[in-house]
Design a protein around this motif. Sequence first.
Motif, PDB file in Angstrom:
ATOM      1  N   PRO A   1       0.858  -1.190   0.000  1.00  0.00           N
ATOM      2  CA  PRO A   1       0.000   0.000   0.000  1.00  0.00           C
ATOM      3  C   PRO A   1       0.890   1.234   0.000  1.00  0.00           C
ATOM      4  CG  PRO A   1       0.025  -1.022   2.179  1.00  0.00           C
ATOM      5  CD  PRO A   1       0.792  -1.928   1.273  1.00  0.00           C
ATOM      6  N   HIS A   2       0.950   1.912  -1.135  1.00  0.00           N
ATOM      7  CA  HIS A   2       2.027   2.855  -1.413  1.00  0.00           C
ATOM      8  C   HIS A   2       1.641   4.313  -1.213  1.00  0.00           C
ATOM      9  CE1 HIS A   2       5.315   4.617  -4.035  1.00  0.00           C
ATOM     10  NE2 HIS A   2       5.989   3.719  -3.351  1.00  0.00           N
ATOM     11  N   ALA A   3       0.358   4.634  -1.320  1.00  0.00           N
ATOM     12  CA  ALA A   3      -0.084   6.029  -1.192  1.00  0.00           C
ATOM     13  C   ALA A   3      -1.524   6.054  -0.708  1.00  0.00           C
ATOM     14  CB  ALA A   3       0.046   6.764  -2.530  1.00  0.00           C
ATOM     15  N   LEU A   4      -1.897   7.187  -0.096  1.00  0.00           N
ATOM     16  CA  LEU A   4      -3.239   7.365   0.445  1.00  0.00           C
ATOM     17  C   LEU A   4      -3.858   8.644  -0.104  1.00  0.00           C
ATOM     18  CD1 LEU A   4      -2.523   6.605   4.221  1.00  0.00           C
ATOM     19  CD2 LEU A   4      -3.447   5.019   2.517  1.00  0.00           C
TER      20      LEU A   4
ATOM     21  N   ASP B   1      -2.821   0.332  -3.987  1.00  0.00           N
ATOM     22  CA  ASP B   1      -2.261  -0.997  -3.714  1.00  0.00           C
ATOM     23  C   ASP B   1      -1.285  -1.311  -4.844  1.00  0.00           C
ATOM     24  OD1 ASP B   1      -1.798  -3.546  -2.793  1.00  0.00           O
ATOM     25  OD2 ASP B   1      -3.797  -4.315  -3.278  1.00  0.00           O
ATOM     26  N   ARG B   2      -0.036  -0.910  -4.665  1.00  0.00           N
ATOM     27  CA  ARG B   2       0.897  -0.757  -5.781  1.00  0.00           C
ATOM     28  C   ARG B   2       1.075  -2.011  -6.623  1.00  0.00           C
ATOM     29  NH1 ARG B   2       7.168   0.799  -4.943  1.00  0.00           N
ATOM     30  NH2 ARG B   2       7.469  -1.432  -5.269  1.00  0.00           N
ATOM     31  N   GLU B   3       1.527  -3.084  -6.017  1.00  0.00           N
ATOM     32  CA  GLU B   3       1.863  -4.272  -6.805  1.00  0.00           C
ATOM     33  C   GLU B   3       0.648  -5.122  -7.145  1.00  0.00           C
ATOM     34  OE1 GLU B   3       4.909  -4.588  -8.093  1.00  0.00           O
ATOM     35  OE2 GLU B   3       5.303  -2.685  -7.099  1.00  0.00           O
ATOM     36  N   ASN B   4      -0.499  -4.815  -6.571  1.00  0.00           N
ATOM     37  CA  ASN B   4      -1.730  -5.468  -6.996  1.00  0.00           C
ATOM     38  C   ASN B   4      -2.455  -4.664  -8.074  1.00  0.00           C
ATOM     39  OD1 ASN B   4      -1.707  -7.870  -5.525  1.00  0.00           O
ATOM     40  ND2 ASN B   4      -2.541  -6.880  -3.701  1.00  0.00           N
ATOM     41  N   GLY B   5      -1.907  -3.517  -8.446  1.00  0.00           N
ATOM     42  CA  GLY B   5      -2.432  -2.762  -9.571  1.00  0.00           C
ATOM     43  C   GLY B   5      -3.859  -2.293  -9.409  1.00  0.00           C
ATOM     44  N   ARG B   6      -4.205  -1.772  -8.220  1.00  0.00           N
ATOM     45  CA  ARG B   6      -5.587  -1.363  -8.014  1.00  0.00           C
ATOM     46  C   ARG B   6      -5.672  -0.231  -6.995  1.00  0.00           C
ATOM     47  NH1 ARG B   6      -8.132  -6.273  -4.277  1.00  0.00           N
ATOM     48  NH2 ARG B   6      -6.433  -6.345  -2.766  1.00  0.00           N
ATOM     49  N   ILE B   7      -6.793   0.484  -7.047  1.00  0.00           N
ATOM     50  CA  ILE B   7      -7.127   1.500  -6.055  1.00  0.00           C
ATOM     51  C   ILE B   7      -8.270   0.950  -5.213  1.00  0.00           C
ATOM     52  CG2 ILE B   7      -7.895   3.852  -5.647  1.00  0.00           C
ATOM     53  CD1 ILE B   7      -5.131   3.665  -6.948  1.00  0.00           C
ATOM     54  N   LEU B   8      -8.073   0.905  -3.904  1.00  0.00           N
ATOM     55  CA  LEU B   8      -9.084   0.413  -2.976  1.00  0.00           C
ATOM     56  C   LEU B   8      -9.557   1.559  -2.103  1.00  0.00           C
ATOM     57  CD1 LEU B   8      -7.160  -2.778  -1.893  1.00  0.00           C
ATOM     58  CD2 LEU B   8      -9.368  -2.832  -3.024  1.00  0.00           C
ATOM     59  N   CYS B   9     -10.855   1.692  -1.934  1.00  0.00           N
ATOM     60  CA  CYS B   9     -11.414   2.755  -1.106  1.00  0.00           C
ATOM     61  C   CYS B   9     -12.203   2.159   0.056  1.00  0.00           C
ATOM     62  CB  CYS B   9     -12.308   3.673  -1.929  1.00  0.00           C
ATOM     63  SG  CYS B   9     -11.436   4.533  -3.272  1.00  0.00           S
ATOM     64  N   PHE B  10     -11.968   2.709   1.253  1.00  0.00           N
ATOM     65  CA  PHE B  10     -12.573   2.222   2.481  1.00  0.00           C
ATOM     66  C   PHE B  10     -13.289   3.365   3.194  1.00  0.00           C
ATOM     67  CE2 PHE B  10      -8.798  -0.214   1.513  1.00  0.00           C
ATOM     68  CZ  PHE B  10      -9.199  -1.533   1.674  1.00  0.00           C
ATOM     69  N   ASN B  11     -14.239   3.010   4.041  1.00  0.00           N
ATOM     70  CA  ASN B  11     -14.884   3.998   4.886  1.00  0.00           C
ATOM     71  C   ASN B  11     -13.843   4.545   5.864  1.00  0.00           C
ATOM     72  OD1 ASN B  11     -16.321   4.794   7.540  1.00  0.00           O
ATOM     73  ND2 ASN B  11     -17.993   4.701   6.063  1.00  0.00           N
TER      74      ASN B  11
ATOM     75  N   SER C   1      -0.465  -3.052 -14.202  1.00  0.00           N
ATOM     76  CA  SER C   1      -0.459  -3.884 -13.002  1.00  0.00           C
ATOM     77  C   SER C   1       0.263  -3.253 -11.822  1.00  0.00           C
ATOM     78  CB  SER C   1       0.198  -5.238 -13.320  1.00  0.00           C
ATOM     79  OG  SER C   1       1.564  -5.054 -13.662  1.00  0.00           O
ATOM     80  N   ARG C   2       0.747  -1.996 -11.973  1.00  0.00           N
ATOM     81  CA  ARG C   2       1.453  -1.344 -10.868  1.00  0.00           C
ATOM     82  C   ARG C   2       0.981   0.106 -10.776  1.00  0.00           C
ATOM     83  NH1 ARG C   2       7.316  -1.176 -11.362  1.00  0.00           N
ATOM     84  NH2 ARG C   2       7.519  -1.681  -9.151  1.00  0.00           N
ATOM     85  N   LEU C   3       0.321   0.445  -9.675  1.00  0.00           N
ATOM     86  CA  LEU C   3      -0.183   1.799  -9.451  1.00  0.00           C
ATOM     87  C   LEU C   3       0.540   2.406  -8.256  1.00  0.00           C
ATOM     88  CD1 LEU C   3      -4.016   1.282 -10.006  1.00  0.00           C
ATOM     89  CD2 LEU C   3      -2.230   1.799 -11.682  1.00  0.00           C
ATOM     90  N   PHE C   4       1.255   3.511  -8.495  1.00  0.00           N
ATOM     91  CA  PHE C   4       2.140   4.054  -7.479  1.00  0.00           C
ATOM     92  C   PHE C   4       1.480   5.066  -6.562  1.00  0.00           C
ATOM     93  CE2 PHE C   4       5.278   1.758  -9.617  1.00  0.00           C
ATOM     94  CZ  PHE C   4       6.484   1.833  -8.920  1.00  0.00           C
ATOM     95  N   SER C   5       0.543   5.839  -7.066  1.00  0.00           N
ATOM     96  CA  SER C   5      -0.008   6.872  -6.199  1.00  0.00           C
ATOM     97  C   SER C   5      -1.413   7.252  -6.641  1.00  0.00           C
ATOM     98  CB  SER C   5       0.883   8.117  -6.197  1.00  0.00           C
ATOM     99  OG  SER C   5       0.450   9.040  -5.217  1.00  0.00           O
ATOM    100  N   VAL C   6      -2.135   7.881  -5.703  1.00  0.00           N
ATOM    101  CA  VAL C   6      -3.496   8.327  -5.961  1.00  0.00           C
ATOM    102  C   VAL C   6      -3.730   9.625  -5.197  1.00  0.00           C
ATOM    103  CG1 VAL C   6      -4.391   6.908  -4.071  1.00  0.00           C
ATOM    104  CG2 VAL C   6      -5.947   7.682  -5.874  1.00  0.00           C
ATOM    105  N   ALA C   7      -4.463  10.552  -5.798  1.00  0.00           N
ATOM    106  CA  ALA C   7      -4.831  11.816  -5.161  1.00  0.00           C
ATOM    107  C   ALA C   7      -6.299  12.087  -5.455  1.00  0.00           C
ATOM    108  CB  ALA C   7      -3.956  12.962  -5.677  1.00  0.00           C
ATOM    109  N   TYR C   8      -6.903  12.968  -4.667  1.00  0.00           N
ATOM    110  CA  TYR C   8      -8.339  13.210  -4.782  1.00  0.00           C
ATOM    111  C   TYR C   8      -8.653  14.684  -4.963  1.00  0.00           C
ATOM    112  CZ  TYR C   8     -13.262  13.694  -3.456  1.00  0.00           C
ATOM    113  OH  TYR C   8     -14.587  14.004  -3.443  1.00  0.00           O
TER     114      TYR C   8
ATOM    115  N   VAL D   1      -1.262   7.642 -10.839  1.00  0.00           N
ATOM    116  CA  VAL D   1      -0.100   7.429 -11.705  1.00  0.00           C
ATOM    117  C   VAL D   1       0.322   5.968 -11.587  1.00  0.00           C
ATOM    118  CG1 VAL D   1       0.790   9.775 -11.777  1.00  0.00           C
ATOM    119  CG2 VAL D   1       1.445   8.301  -9.892  1.00  0.00           C
ATOM    120  N   ASN D   2       0.579   5.373 -12.732  1.00  0.00           N
ATOM    121  CA  ASN D   2       1.047   3.993 -12.723  1.00  0.00           C
ATOM    122  C   ASN D   2       2.566   3.964 -12.830  1.00  0.00           C
ATOM    123  OD1 ASN D   2       1.510   4.643 -15.406  1.00  0.00           O
ATOM    124  ND2 ASN D   2       0.387   2.902 -16.250  1.00  0.00           N
ATOM    125  N   GLY D   3       3.138   2.780 -12.982  1.00  0.00           N
ATOM    126  CA  GLY D   3       4.581   2.638 -13.126  1.00  0.00           C
ATOM    127  C   GLY D   3       4.893   1.608 -14.179  1.00  0.00           C
ATOM    128  N   PRO D   4       6.157   1.530 -14.598  1.00  0.00           N
ATOM    129  CA  PRO D   4       6.550   0.527 -15.583  1.00  0.00           C
ATOM    130  C   PRO D   4       6.228  -0.880 -15.086  1.00  0.00           C
ATOM    131  CG  PRO D   4       8.296   2.128 -15.251  1.00  0.00           C
ATOM    132  CD  PRO D   4       7.286   2.382 -14.185  1.00  0.00           C
TER     133      PRO D   4
END
Length: 498
Positions: A277-280, A293-303, A320-327, A338-341
């Motif tokens: 879990p690389h960024a919030l 969730d960087r190496e799982n290639g997904r964005i997960l949202c929780f309450n 398959s690799r997502l490094f960061s997320v902003a809102y 943003v994804n990664g290689p």
Amino acid sequence: MTDYLGLVIVFALSSVQLSSTDYKHDVKRHLWRNGADAVGTLNSHLKHMNVEDVGSADYGSQPWTPEERLQSIKSTKNSSYNVVENWPDPSKKLGQLSAVSFDADGNVVVFHRGDRVWDSNTFLTNNVYNQRGLGPIVQPTIVVFNASSGLVVQEWGTNIFYLPHGLTVDANNNVWVTDVALHQVFKFPPGGGTSPGKPLLTLGVAFVPGNDDAHFCKPTAVAVMSNGDFFVSDGYCNSRIMKYSMNGKLLMQWGRNSFEGNPLLNENLPPYEFYVPHALALAEDKEMLCVADRENGRILCFNCHNGSFIIQFRSLKMGSRLFSVAYSSAQGGLLYVVNGPEIFGGGFVSGFIISLSEKQLLGSFIPNEHGFSNPHDVAVSSDGSQVYVVELNPYKVWKFVNGYVNNTNTASRTITNSSSTTVKSILPQHGLNFSKLQIVEMPLESSPASTIATVIGIVVGIMVVVAIVIFAAVMKMRKRGGSFVLGTDDLEYSQLVE
């Protein structure tokens, strides 16, 4: 079967480079997958990718083919965001850039590593920092830029940090950072305070990785709520999200380790399992905390109040690799990703925009026809008019604005920003591919840690894991009569159906 054999090869090769678990814990993982380890005892010794060596093939040094680049550009560069050239002040020397955020005054704050880099020699196999003898970074690691001019407003953070990672600035201009070498989380007063280097709050034990309530292991990011409560992603080793009160009291935590090979080939990834879990990103108006969730290639949202799972996003287009997320709260809520290689290099690296209200991938943005190289973090203004991306290599801060940019006059940096975000659709309008996601209840006190891996252990671990993966693949195919592959570039989202 070909897909699974490919996953076996990927896992075996990557296990040599990554910190490996011993075979007992891989067996435990197999048991848990089949319902025989409900208490999650396997968590205690699983480890994650913990190298950010941008010079290796893992970070995309292999060139893209002309066909791949052309196709990616056609399908990705399709939004109204344009890059501002020569921003920030090119005379300011920066190192590996790990984080970017906005302060309450609209300035852009970056976190960089000065003369340090994270490579395969940075940590021992037990996650202890291996270069403590170098001392703290002597360069100012936190730099504040004027968002318009790109000139330095302030800089501090000298002789404090060893390996910067995450940074966020709260509504009161307090600066929250994580240091993966120190295994600590810090809260500093605005501008670092009158005596920069004296934090208001310190969590974790310096240089001591751990998995209990008092220790972190390479924490990655912080997100702060308006009432002062905050979240920490304890990312590289423990793969958990921890929520604290404003005074640093642990309120709750959730998450455990996972490794699924190529996540885009597995539609049943549990939402409470993370692989770095690389960024919030905090969407407080929607009561959500979103995790890259960087190496799982997904964005997960929780309450954000009770940690319950809400929704996840993933797409073949994002990779398959997502490094960061902003809102941004614009247009009913937008996520900037943003994804990664890809793990063995290649792939097109870009920024993406997801609509929370429409649950669609709206558009994307890149600095040039080549895309990004190694983006590590992204920040967006509340109205969505400005987006910033920082890269590990090249040491670069990219500024994007929504609308026309006059790059011919770099001295004045004349910019015309639109007041609201507009992006062009890059999805077909015939609907999305929906799928349900099973919710897995996690032990509240789940607290995995890392172990020492030897060369012999790595080899044995690989052999056992290969056998387990083949066995699991055969069993899965026998149950389903084949393998599942997403055959669309559409955004897939899954959410809890009550």
